[in-house]
Structure formats: structure tokens, C-alpha cells
Design a protein around this motif. Structure first.
Motif, PDB file in Angstrom:
ATOM      1  N   UNK A  64       0.819  -1.213   0.000  1.00 14.71           N
ATOM      2  CA  UNK A  64       0.000   0.000   0.000  1.00 14.71           C
ATOM      3  C   UNK A  64       0.854   1.265   0.000  1.00 14.71           C
ATOM      4  N   UNK A  65       1.887   1.275   0.812  1.00 15.36           N
ATOM      5  CA  UNK A  65       2.732   2.470   0.898  1.00 15.36           C
ATOM      6  C   UNK A  65       3.382   2.789  -0.445  1.00 15.36           C
ATOM      7  N   UNK A  66       3.891   1.757  -1.107  1.00  9.70           N
ATOM      8  CA  UNK A  66       4.563   1.974  -2.394  1.00  9.70           C
ATOM      9  C   UNK A  66       3.590   2.465  -3.459  1.00  9.70           C
ATOM     10  N   UNK A  67       2.401   1.836  -3.518  1.00 12.28           N
ATOM     11  CA  UNK A  67       1.399   2.239  -4.512  1.00 12.28           C
ATOM     12  C   UNK A  67       0.923   3.661  -4.232  1.00 12.28           C
ATOM     13  N   UNK A  68       0.724   3.977  -2.955  1.00  9.24           N
ATOM     14  CA  UNK A  68       0.290   5.322  -2.563  1.00  9.24           C
ATOM     15  C   UNK A  68       1.284   6.374  -3.046  1.00  9.24           C
ATOM     16  N   UNK A  69       2.544   6.073  -2.836  1.00  3.60           N
ATOM     17  CA  UNK A  69       3.599   7.016  -3.240  1.00  3.60           C
ATOM     18  C   UNK A  69       3.695   7.106  -4.764  1.00  3.60           C
ATOM     19  N   UNK A  70       3.635   5.962  -5.439  1.00  3.06           N
ATOM     20  CA  UNK A  70       3.795   5.934  -6.896  1.00  3.06           C
ATOM     21  C   UNK A  70       2.647   6.657  -7.603  1.00  3.06           C
ATOM     22  N   UNK A  71       1.412   6.470  -7.125  1.00  4.67           N
ATOM     23  CA  UNK A  71       0.248   7.068  -7.790  1.00  4.67           C
ATOM     24  C   UNK A  71      -0.192   8.385  -7.155  1.00  4.67           C
ATOM     25  N   UNK A 108      -1.680   8.880  -4.266  1.00  8.11           N
ATOM     26  CA  UNK A 108      -3.020   8.747  -3.678  1.00  8.11           C
ATOM     27  C   UNK A 108      -2.852   8.581  -2.174  1.00  8.11           C
ATOM     28  N   UNK A 109      -3.598   9.363  -1.426  1.00  9.65           N
ATOM     29  CA  UNK A 109      -3.565   9.243   0.030  1.00  9.65           C
ATOM     30  C   UNK A 109      -3.800   7.788   0.443  1.00  9.65           C
ATOM     31  N   UNK A 110      -3.027   7.287   1.417  1.00 10.21           N
ATOM     32  CA  UNK A 110      -3.133   5.882   1.827  1.00 10.21           C
ATOM     33  C   UNK A 110      -4.540   5.510   2.293  1.00 10.21           C
ATOM     34  N   UNK A 111      -5.186   6.438   2.983  1.00  9.90           N
ATOM     35  CA  UNK A 111      -6.538   6.161   3.488  1.00  9.90           C
ATOM     36  C   UNK A 111      -7.503   5.985   2.320  1.00  9.90           C
ATOM     37  N   UNK A 112      -7.433   6.907   1.365  1.00 13.38           N
ATOM     38  CA  UNK A 112      -8.294   6.825   0.175  1.00 13.38           C
ATOM     39  C   UNK A 112      -7.983   5.570  -0.625  1.00 13.38           C
ATOM     40  N   UNK A 113      -6.714   5.275  -0.782  1.00  9.33           N
ATOM     41  CA  UNK A 113      -6.291   4.092  -1.534  1.00  9.33           C
ATOM     42  C   UNK A 113      -6.846   2.818  -0.906  1.00  9.33           C
ATOM     43  N   UNK A 114      -6.734   2.704   0.406  1.00 13.78           N
ATOM     44  CA  UNK A 114      -7.228   1.516   1.113  1.00 13.78           C
ATOM     45  C   UNK A 114      -8.729   1.339   0.911  1.00 13.78           C
ATOM     46  N   UNK A 115      -9.484   2.446   1.011  1.00 13.58           N
ATOM     47  CA  UNK A 115     -10.936   2.372   0.827  1.00 13.58           C
ATOM     48  C   UNK A 115     -11.308   1.967  -0.597  1.00 13.58           C
ATOM     49  N   UNK A 116     -10.584   2.502  -1.580  1.00 12.21           N
ATOM     50  CA  UNK A 116     -10.861   2.155  -2.976  1.00 12.21           C
ATOM     51  C   UNK A 116     -10.612   0.669  -3.231  1.00 12.21           C
ATOM     52  N   UNK A 117      -9.531   0.172  -2.691  1.00 11.12           N
ATOM     53  CA  UNK A 117      -9.197  -1.239  -2.895  1.00 11.12           C
ATOM     54  C   UNK A 117     -10.225  -2.167  -2.235  1.00 11.12           C
ATOM     55  N   UNK A 118     -10.716  -1.773  -1.057  1.00  8.44           N
ATOM     56  CA  UNK A 118     -11.768  -2.556  -0.394  1.00  8.44           C
ATOM     57  C   UNK A 118     -13.025  -2.596  -1.254  1.00  8.44           C
ATOM     58  N   UNK A 119     -13.363  -1.456  -1.849  1.00 15.24           N
ATOM     59  CA  UNK A 119     -14.551  -1.389  -2.713  1.00 15.24           C
ATOM     60  C   UNK A 119     -14.363  -2.220  -3.974  1.00 15.24           C
ATOM     61  N   UNK A 120     -13.133  -2.256  -4.509  1.00 18.93           N
ATOM     62  CA  UNK A 120     -12.852  -3.092  -5.686  1.00 18.93           C
ATOM     63  C   UNK A 120     -13.072  -4.575  -5.357  1.00 18.93           C
TER      64      UNK A 120
END
Length: 728
Positions: A605-612, A614-626
Motif C-alpha cells: 500500500x505504501x509503495x502504490x500510494x507514493x507511486x500514484x 493517492x492518500x493511503x486512506x483513500x487508496x485503502x478504501x478504494x481497494x476494499x470497494x474493488x
């Protein structure tokens, strides 16, 4: 009210709630912009630092109290200043006060008083005599001093001395430090004492426990406070607070005389006693009763709210066809067949129960009723029969169980709490939904739907009528309503709402919506058909951009043109979500598929957040929804317990092991539905081997638990249960 916001207030809120100052500031800013609590908790996590709904509401409540406190401080400062009595020390005391009761203690000596013995004495010119006495003279003659103040209103020396004593007694009574100390000492060491009134009427001995009752205030349970209050209101008992009077009089003596010798000592002891008995303690007693009541109300309301939340979030029986039965004797049992969505397929009446006490039910009536049940079960492919737990429930259950067995029906049944069903069936909501139905038929529909989707059905009922409270009629109605409305709001938005099937009753609790906008959505849906995508919601009258932003993330469209619309992803994040899917090598059509879930599980998560970026919190929520686009938090809870055969009270014996559903939680225990008309009680002392402070530490409403029979009182229809194994 912004003029009453101070940096100190923000710091106090943060300290009281153990959160950061920046979290408080961010939350208050969002609330001031009319953002709803569910919206902030779900879609502004990165702004608030992951505060949940309860924390956000607590900030709002603390803020409201702090604003009221600061406004009162400003009023008091103005009033005292206008009298020319403000000092630096007094101003500091006022500004440092953190509670309204402390503030009122400070203001008490400066408050305009009604006519009292002291105000009359002051008007008669006796204040200088009181001031002389307060110097605690070592020798002299009080009679000679009092002689100086005789006038047409003060005829004798005795009158003058008595007037001065009244003035001193009131000054002692107005001292904030004395009052605070006496209040705190009484709360810690005092007793509450109740006694039955001579002319009391308590036919059922409801309040027998309080006919002769004494308890230390610090040990008093909150539910007992509410019971005592009710018994007092119904004129069954008298209630008093008994302090350690001698100890408190000694305290006042030390403070007032300060170990100084004076020839007026005996007079001052009389003044202190009079001040305590006539002025200080009567008001302190009222304050303590008020404090106890407020605390008891708050705890009872919180318990009601917790119970209601767990009830609303019970697991639904999805994709099940249900036969709802509203049991009765004289008028017969109303039955309705419901499809998987709760739509009524058919309704009828069965008359297998007695019409009047002692009647022997004709066999043909029983056979006719059984045939109707068999017909409904087979024609409509019924999976579950839901029987209300009200009048004639036991008789109806016995009949249903025998019918299932006799005709070898592939169906199970469940006993459903009817609490609030009669309220719903007579309501405008029910009349509008089923204008041509009898009240009992509407009730049968409600009973059946309650197991299909408890949340969707229970929101149609005033939360106070659902019956999971404790002394709910003895608490502030406005505070109770405020809490219960919030609980329903929280539950509805936690689950989310299918905009194409939701009722007005359910939609009105969606973040940003109300009764009017909910009606607009239903009217639009009826005129234009199902919503195809979330953008279409903006075409609904009364739904502007602001309402749309607050509500849209909680409104789901399961079979629309935009796959993201069935998820909890907010449209404001659709672009980010699309780019993220592309980065993962998937499309919207892959939402919920195992391949996508496996990919998500392997991410850093940390690497993807940094690369794209995207805030880690938002990223985590999006992935859960996916991974879980149609996620329903209720799916994680145990399913309702279904039955195939009946259990009678006569079948119970000590040590018998059973499984039951928690129906209600009180301060003293939990009521468990074990399949009988009567719920069994597990006392708090029988819930765990360790000491617990409250049953909610062990169980919650709707939870399925294992219990053992402790005792059965056939005469009083009471069942005592234990969650701890017992020996026969």
C-alpha cells in the motif's frame, strides 16, 4: 455562535476526547459547512485523521456544550461588571470554569435574589452589624452593637441580631468553595434513603425493593436511580439524601471560624447550622438528585442506542421467501406470503386458535388452517415462516410446528419480536403502503419483512417503540430522540441504500436527505422508472449539488450503466478509481472478481500510494470497494436461529443447554429468546467468570449465545439462565 469559540475550547475538546487539536478543528470546519456526520466519517477520513461517526458526534456535542458555557460566561461577566463588583480573581475563576454548575456556584453571590430573610435584613440596614460579627471580635457586647441599628423596621435587639444572622447564613451559603466541597463530599459519602408513603398505592408491589431502602450514593446503580424517580413520581415512596451532617458542619465551622477565638462562637455555630439546614443542603440535595438523574438518563439512553444499533444491524435473511403470521385468538391469524424482496404475493386468514377461552376448536377449522399453510408454502416456495411473539404466539407456534411435521414441509420457522409492529401497522407510512389492508395484515407484513431485512423494516417505526430500552419513559424525550435518530442514521449509512428499492422511510435517513427529498426520489422513481446511474439523481427535484454530494455515496445502483455506482466509492473519486484499476491491469467489469482480489492482497500500500500520489486512506478504501463492491457489514454477523420444532416451558430443566438470541440488554443482565414466548434472563453475575461492569461487555442485541437453564418459575412465567455451564 462563532464568537464563543476559543482556542481554549478547542484544546478542551481535544483533551476530553483524547484526540488532536487539528482533528477537532478539521471536524468543526466540515460541520460548519453543513457536512453530515456519516459523510465526514466515510469520505473525509484523510481530513479528520480517521475519526469515526461516534467521535465526530462527540466533538459536535462537546462543542455545543462549550459554546453554551462560553456564552454563559460572557453573560455572567457582563452582569457582574455592570454591578461594579468584578475583580481580577473573580474574572480568572469565571474563565477557568469548565462546567456550568461550577459557573453558577461562582455567580450565586452576585445573582439578583428574590425576597429572602437576608435581603429584608439588608434593606433594614443590618448589613454593617453582620459585617461587624464577621470580624469575629474577641470581646465586646453584641447587644450593645445591635442597639445602634434599631429603627422603625427593627424594633428590638433580638430582631437586629436575628437579621444579621440571616445575612451571614446567606453569605456562607453562597460561598462557591463551601458548596463544591459539600456537594463532592455528599456524592462520595452520602446516602440515598427511600421509604414507602403511608397512603401509597402499589397494587402489584412494583416498587417493593424501595419501601425501605438505603444505599451509598457512590454505589447507586443508574437503573435504580430511574426506578426510584418513577416510584417517587407515582407517590409510592419518599426520597431523601442523607449526608454526614456532623462532619459537614465541622467542615463549615473550620472554614468560617478559621480556628479563631471569638465571643460569638456559639452564635456562629447556630448560624452555620441554620445556613446548612435551611439554605445549603436543600439546594445541594436538588442538585445531586439532578446530577444522578442526568447521569442515569445518559447511561440509559446510551444503552438504548447501543441495543438499537445492534438490532438494526442484525443479519438479514437474504433471498428467502417468507410467510409472515400475525397471531391472534378471536380475530384469527393473518398470513402474508412475501417474495425475496418483501413484495406481498398473497394474504389470507387462518382460524386454528380458540375464539374464546375454553372453546374446543373444531377439527375442520384446524384442518382448513393447515391446508392454507401447506398451500402457501408450496405455491410460493416459502423458505421460512415468521411468527410474531405477541398474543397467541405459543398456540400458533405449536400449530405451525405440527403442520410442518404432519405434512413434511421443507420449511423452517422463527419467532419474531413484534415490538413496534402495531405502531407501524396503524401509522401513516403503513396506510400509504397498504391502503386496503387491515391493521393486522400490515402487521403480518412487517413481521415477515423483519427477518428479510431488519434495517429496512425497523426504520419505519419510531425507535422508541421498538422495545430494546431500559426505563425509556423515565428519561428526557428530546435527548432520547436525538440519540436514537442518530443511531438509525448511522446504521442506514453504514449499510448503504439501494435507491431503486428503498422506501421513503429508509431514504430519509440517508446522509443529506430528509422526508421531502426522500419523497422526491420515490416520486421520480415511480414516474421515470429505476435509476440507471448516480448522475440521474441530480435530475430529482429538490436534490441540488450540495445534497447530492452528501448523499450520493450512500445510494447504490446495483444494475446500472456505471459499475462504480454499486460500490461505496464516491463519484468525486471515480477518476482516481479508474486510474487505479488501469494501474492494476483490470477494468470495471472485474470488480469483485477473485483475480482482482488476489492482486489487491499482494500490493504494498505504501509503495502504490507514493507511486500514484493517492492518500493511503483513500487508496485503502478504494481497494476494499474493488474487492467487495456489494459489501454489506451485516453479512459478517450470525444468521437468525431457525426452528423446526417447538419448545415448551415444561420441557426445561436445570442444567439444560440451549441456544438463544439476545433480545434486550439492561444494566442488570440480558434477555435471551430461547424460542419460548417468555424470554429468559441471564443476570450479569452469570455472564462471565471474571467481574464485569456491564452486560454489554459480553453480549450485544441480536447475538446468538449458548445458555444453560438455571431456574424455571412456572407460576410467574420466569426463566433464569446462565452463560456459565452448571451442574444439575
Amino acid at each position: 455562535m462563532t464568537e464563543y469559540i476559543t482556542e481554549e475550547l478547542i484544546k478542551n475538546i481535544a483533551s476530553n476526547l483524547s484526540i488532536r487539536v487539528d482533528q477537532v478543528n478539521a471536524t468543526l470546519k466540515l460541520l460548519s459547512e453543513d457536512c453530515t456526520i456519516p459523510f465526514i466519517a466515510r469520505y473525509r477520513k484523510e481530513v479528520t485523521g480517521l475519526l469515526d461517526e461516534d467521535q465526530i458526534r462527540a466533538i459536535s456535542k462537546e462543542y455545543e456544550y462549550g459554546v453554551a458555557l462560553n456564552k454563559r460566561k460572557e453573560d455572567i461577566i457582563r452582569l457582574i461588571t455592570e454591578k461594579g463588583m468584578m475583580t481580577d480573581e473573580l474574572l480568572t475563576d469565571i474563565n477557568n470554569a469548565t462546567k456550568l454548575i461550577t459557573l453558577e456556584d461562582i455567580y450565586r453571590p452576585y445573582k439578583e435574589k428574590k425576597k429572602t430573610h437576608a435581603t429584608v435584613a439588608i434593606k433594614n440596614g443590618l448589613k454593617p452589624l453582620a459585617e461587624y460579627m464577621m470580624t469575629l471580635p474577641v470581646n465586646g457586647s453584641l447587644e450593645d452593637e445591635a442597639q445602634k441599628y434599631l429603627n422603625e423596621n427593627v424594633k428590638t435587639v433580638e430582631d437586629a441580631i436575628q437579621g444579621a444572622k440571616y445575612i451571614i447564613a446567606e453569605e456562607i451559603s453562597d460561598n462557591k468553595d463551601y458548596r463544591t466541597n459539600i456537594r463532592e463530599k455528599t456524592m462520595a459519602e452520602g446516602l440515598i434513603v427511600t421509604k414507602k408513603k403511608k397512603d401509597a398505592v402499589d397494587e402489584l408491589a412494583t416498587y417493593q425493593d424501595y419501601y425501605e431502602y438505603t444505599e451509598k450514593l457512590s454505589y447507586l446503580k443508574t437503573y435504580k436511580t430511574l426506578a426510584i424517580n418513577r416510584a417517587e413520581r407515582e407517590k409510592v415512596i419518599t426520597v431523601s439524601i442523607e449526608p454526614d451532617r456532623e462532619k459537614l458542619l465541622k467542615y463549615l465551622e473550620r472554614k468560617v471560624l478559621n480556628k479563631r477565638e471569638t465571643y460569638l462562637k456559639d452564635i456562629f455555630l447556630d448560624i452555620i447550622e441554620d445556613s446548612f439546614d435551611r439554605l445549603i443542603f436543600p439546594s445541594i440535595e436538588r442538585e445531586i438528585r439532578s446530577i444522578l438523574t442526568d447521569d442515569a438518563e445518559d447511561k440509559a439512553i446510551k444503552l438504548f442506542g447501543d441495543n438499537l444499533e445492534n438490532l438494526l444491524l442484525q443479519a438479514p435473511l437474504k433471498d428467502k421467501r417468507v410467510l409472515g403470521i400475525d397471531p391472534a385468538f378471536r380475530t384469527g391469524c393473518k398470513i402474508v406470503a412475501l417474495d425475496e424482496t418483501g413484495k406481498v404475493l398473497d394474504k389470507n386468514l387462518i382460524n386454528q386458535n380458540q375464539k374464546f377461552p375454553g372453546e374446543k376448536v373444531p377439527e375442520e377449522r384446524i384442518i382448513d388452517a393447515a391446508k392454507k399453510i401447506v398451500y402457501f408454502v408450496k405455491k410460493y416456495n416459502i423458505d421460512v415462516i415468521a411468527i410474531g411473539n405477541g398474543t397467541a404466539s405459543r398456540e400458533t407456534e405449536r400449530f405451525v410446528a405440527e403442520t410442518i411435521r404432519k405434512y413434511d414441509l421443507n420449511v423452517k420457522y422463527i419467532i419474531v419480536s413484534e415490538s413496534g409492529a402495531s405502531v407501524y401497522s396503524a401509522s401513516e407510512v403503513a396506510q400509504e403502503e397498504f391502503p386496503d389492508y387491515h391493521v393486522e395484515e400490515r402487521s403480518a407484513v412487517s413481521i415477515g419483512r423483519r427477518i428479510q431485512d431488519p434495517l429496512s423494516e425497523l426504520v419505519k417505526i419510531d425507535p422508541k417503540a421498538i422495545g430494546v430500552g431500559q426505563y425509556q419513559h423515565d428519561v428526557s424525550e428530546s435527548k432520547l430522540s436525538d440519540t436514537l435518530d442518530y443511531v438509525v442514521l448511522k446504521a442506514v449509512n453504514e449499510v448503504g441504500v439501494n435507491i431503486n428499492t428503498a422506501s421513503k422511510s429508509l431514504l430519509q435517513y440517508v446522509s443529506g436527505l430528509n422526508k421531502n427529498t426522500a419523497k422526491s426520489i420515490v416520486d421520480y422513481r415511480e414516474s421515470n422508472g429505476s435509476f440507471k446511474n448516480r448522475k440521474q439523481i441530480l435530475k430529482v427535484p429538490k436534490i441540488g449539488d450540495k445534497v447530492y454530494t452528501q448523499a450520493v455515496g450512500f445510494l447504490r445502483i446495483n444494475d446500472g450503466s456505471e459499475p462504480f455506482d454499486k460500490t461505496s466509492i464516491h463519484p468525486e473519486s471515480y477518476d482516481v478509481a479508474s486510474n487505479l484499476l488501469k494501474y492494476l491491469g483490470f477494468t470495471k467489469e472485474d470488480l469483485g472478481k477473485k483475480e482482482l482480489s488476489d492482486k489487491i492482497a499482494s500490493l504494498n500500500i505504501k509503495e502504490v500510494s507514493k507511486e500514484l500520489d493517492i492518500n493511503e486512506i483513500t487508496l485503502t478504501d478504494l481497494l476494499k470497494a474493488f474487492a467487495q463492491p456489494l459489501r454489506d457489514p451485516r453479512d459478517e454477523y450470525p444468521q437468525p436461529a431457525l426452528k423446526t420444532d417447538i419448545l415448551n416451558m415444561e420441557d426445561l430443566h436445570k442444567g439444560m443447554e440451549l441456544e438463544g438470541t439476545v433480545r434486550n440488554i439492561t444494566d442488570f443482565g440480558a434477555f435471551i429468546d430461547i424460542g419460548l414466548h417468555e424470554s429468559g434472563l441471564v443476570h450479569i453475575s452469570k455472564m462471565a467468570t471474571r467481574r464485569i461492569n456491564h452486560p454489554s461487555e459480553i453480549v450485544k442485541v441480536g447475538e446468538i449465545v449458548k445458555v444453560w437453564v438455571l431456574d424455571v418459575d412456572m407460576e410467574r412465567k420466569r426463566i433464569q439462565l446462565s452463560m456459565l455451564p452448571i451442574n444439575n
